[in-house]
Design a protein around this motif. Structure first.
Motif, short mmCIF file in Angstrom:
data_model
loop_
_atom_site.label_atom_id
_atom_site.label_comp_id
_atom_site.label_asym_id
_atom_site.label_seq_id
_atom_site.Cartn_x
_atom_site.Cartn_y
_atom_site.Cartn_z
N LEU A 158 0.82 -1.21 0.00
CA LEU A 158 0.00 0.00 0.00
C LEU A 158 0.86 1.26 0.00
O LEU A 158 0.58 2.21 -0.73
N VAL A 159 1.90 1.26 0.80
CA VAL A 159 2.70 2.48 0.98
C VAL A 159 3.67 2.71 -0.16
O VAL A 159 3.87 3.84 -0.60
N THR A 160 4.26 1.63 -0.67
CA THR A 160 5.30 1.83 -1.68
C THR A 160 4.77 1.81 -3.10
O THR A 160 5.53 1.98 -4.04
N ALA A 161 3.45 1.60 -3.24
CA ALA A 161 2.90 1.64 -4.60
C ALA A 161 3.12 3.02 -5.21
O ALA A 161 2.74 4.03 -4.64
N GLU A 162 3.78 3.05 -6.36
CA GLU A 162 4.07 4.33 -6.98
C GLU A 162 2.80 4.95 -7.53
O GLU A 162 1.92 4.26 -8.06
N GLY A 163 2.71 6.24 -7.39
CA GLY A 163 1.58 6.97 -7.92
C GLY A 163 2.04 8.28 -8.53
O GLY A 163 3.22 8.63 -8.46
N VAL A 164 1.11 8.98 -9.12
CA VAL A 164 1.43 10.25 -9.77
C VAL A 164 0.41 11.29 -9.32
O VAL A 164 -0.81 11.06 -9.43
N ARG A 165 0.90 12.41 -8.84
CA ARG A 165 0.04 13.55 -8.52
C ARG A 165 -0.19 14.32 -9.81
O ARG A 165 0.75 14.72 -10.49
N VAL A 166 -1.47 14.50 -10.14
CA VAL A 166 -1.83 15.17 -11.40
C VAL A 166 -2.73 16.36 -11.08
O VAL A 166 -3.71 16.23 -10.35
N VAL A 167 -2.39 17.50 -11.63
CA VAL A 167 -3.24 18.68 -11.51
C VAL A 167 -3.72 19.05 -12.91
O VAL A 167 -2.91 19.26 -13.82
N THR A 168 -5.03 19.10 -13.08
CA THR A 168 -5.60 19.34 -14.40
C THR A 168 -6.88 20.17 -14.28
O THR A 168 -7.56 20.11 -13.26
N ALA A 169 -7.18 20.91 -15.35
CA ALA A 169 -8.42 21.70 -15.37
C ALA A 169 -9.62 20.83 -15.71
O ALA A 169 -10.76 21.29 -15.61
N ALA A 170 -9.37 19.59 -16.13
CA ALA A 170 -10.48 18.71 -16.55
C ALA A 170 -10.34 17.35 -15.87
O ALA A 170 -10.11 16.33 -16.53
N PRO A 171 -10.48 17.29 -14.54
CA PRO A 171 -10.27 16.02 -13.84
C PRO A 171 -11.25 14.93 -14.25
O PRO A 171 -10.87 13.76 -14.34
N ASP A 172 -12.49 15.29 -14.51
CA ASP A 172 -13.47 14.27 -14.90
C ASP A 172 -13.12 13.67 -16.25
O ASP A 172 -13.25 12.45 -16.46
N ASP A 173 -12.70 14.51 -17.19
CA ASP A 173 -12.32 14.02 -18.51
C ASP A 173 -11.10 13.10 -18.42
O ASP A 173 -11.04 12.06 -19.08
N LEU A 174 -10.14 13.50 -17.60
CA LEU A 174 -8.93 12.68 -17.46
C LEU A 174 -9.25 11.35 -16.78
O LEU A 174 -8.75 10.30 -17.18
N ARG A 175 -10.10 11.41 -15.76
CA ARG A 175 -10.49 10.19 -15.05
C ARG A 175 -11.16 9.20 -16.02
O ARG A 175 -10.87 7.99 -16.01
N ALA A 176 -12.05 9.72 -16.87
CA ALA A 176 -12.75 8.86 -17.84
C ALA A 176 -11.77 8.30 -18.87
O ALA A 176 -11.93 7.17 -19.34
N LEU A 177 -10.75 9.08 -19.21
CA LEU A 177 -9.80 8.67 -20.24
C LEU A 177 -8.87 7.57 -19.76
O LEU A 177 -8.65 6.58 -20.47
N ILE A 178 -8.32 7.71 -18.56
CA ILE A 178 -7.26 6.79 -18.13
C ILE A 178 -7.77 5.69 -17.20
O ILE A 178 -7.04 4.74 -16.90
#
Length: 301
Positions: free
Chosen positions: A214-234
């Motif tokens: 849980l702790v060492t799982a790599e993740g990415v912090r993303v800042v976007t003006a279209a979070p819903d669109d990005l969520r649906a895309l990826i």
């Protein structure tokens, strides 16, 4: 071993625990985590038979705890450290418990010594500090030398020496092959003590995993003006996208994709990205991300 199998608990029309399943195994400290109102206390009460499941089964070492002929030697429990008659001394409280199971006085002396309460053994519990009460509760949980130990917030009120004592104590119990279930809101302590994590929210299982995964799982912090669109895309199999609640909802935390993969995907759809930051989450950060949508009592910000 503690086995919770498809357990549901309802009070009237409110479902407090919803088809919850997990196993706390011997030789491990299992951290039992969740926000307030997640159903942790109700689950622990069902484990010891103080509440009955609406459906499902809860077993301790393969049987219902209430059927044990020597419950103190089966499962040692700390649910509420103040659940002691305030007029009794610490030694009187432990002796009363010991006599119900034929436990010798020498064992009472052992757990008083183990908990560092020898100097106040004959002092009335009503005059104990919070930390001293916690130590007495842990001593009581260990009185029967049980194979399974379940503690709810054991370091509440303890000073740094006491916190270190609990940490080493639980690690030692697990090393002896005992089952340890630990519920706590102190993520820093859980990350140091627990081998395995069971995380619940609104009565449902959110994660059953190792601390390392849980702790060492790599993740990415993303800042976007279209979070819903990005969520649906990826979004998809193997990809988790959670909102961190920062920057007016524009910030996401993504696991399962690299920053490069996210950036390329966003570019194909013209989704503007302001930040792509690879990072590893601490246990507290991972817990907050995982339970963000399961918080029942959230303070105003």
């Amino acid at each position: 071993m503690i086995e919770v199998r498809e357990v549901t608990k309802r009070y009237g029309d409110k479902t407090v625990v919803d088809r919850l399943s997990f196993t706390a195994r011997p030789g491990q400290v299992t951290g039992f985590l969740g926000p307030n109102g997640a159903g942790k206390s109700t689950t622990m009460r069902m484990i010891v038979g103080l509440d009955a499941p609406t459906s499902g089964d809860v077993l301790v070492n393969g049987k219902v705890y209430a059927t044990s002929t020597a419950p103190l030697q089966e499962l040692g429990v700390l649910l509420e450290a103040k659940a002691v008659h305030p007029g009794r001394s610490a030694v009187a409280h432990l002796l009363a418990m010991a006599r119900t199971h034929g436990i010798p006085r020498s064992r009472v002396d052992e757990v008083l010594h183990l908990a560092g309460l020898e100097q106040v053994a004959h002092k009335r519990v009503g005059a104990f500090s919070l930390g001293m009460g916690q130590r007495l509760g842990i001593a009581a949980a260990l009185l029967g030398d049980p194979a399974v130990v379940m503690l709810d917030e054991p370091v509440n009120g303890l000073d740094p020496e006491g916190v270190l004592w609990v940490r080493n104590l639980l690690a030692g119990l697990a090393a002896e092959g005992r089952t340890v279930l630990l519920s706590s809101h102190l993520m820093s302590e859980v990350s140091l003590i627990a081998d395995h994590l069971v995380i619940v929210g609104r009565g449902r299982l959110l994660a059953d995993t190792t601390v390392a995964d849980l702790v060492t799982a790599e993740g990415v912090r993303v800042v976007t003006a279209a979070p819903d669109d990005l969520r649906a895309l990826i979004g998809g199999a193997g990809v988790t996208v959670t909102s961190t609640g920062a920057l007016a909802g524009e910030e996401l935390f993504v696991t399962g994709l690299s920053a490069r993969e996210i950036g390329l995907a966003a570019a194909t759809r013209g989704i503007p990205l302001f930040e792509l930051t690879p990072q590893n989450a601490s246990l507290e950060e991972a817990f907050m991300d995982l339970t963000r949508d399961a918080v029942e009592y959230e303070a105003a910000r």
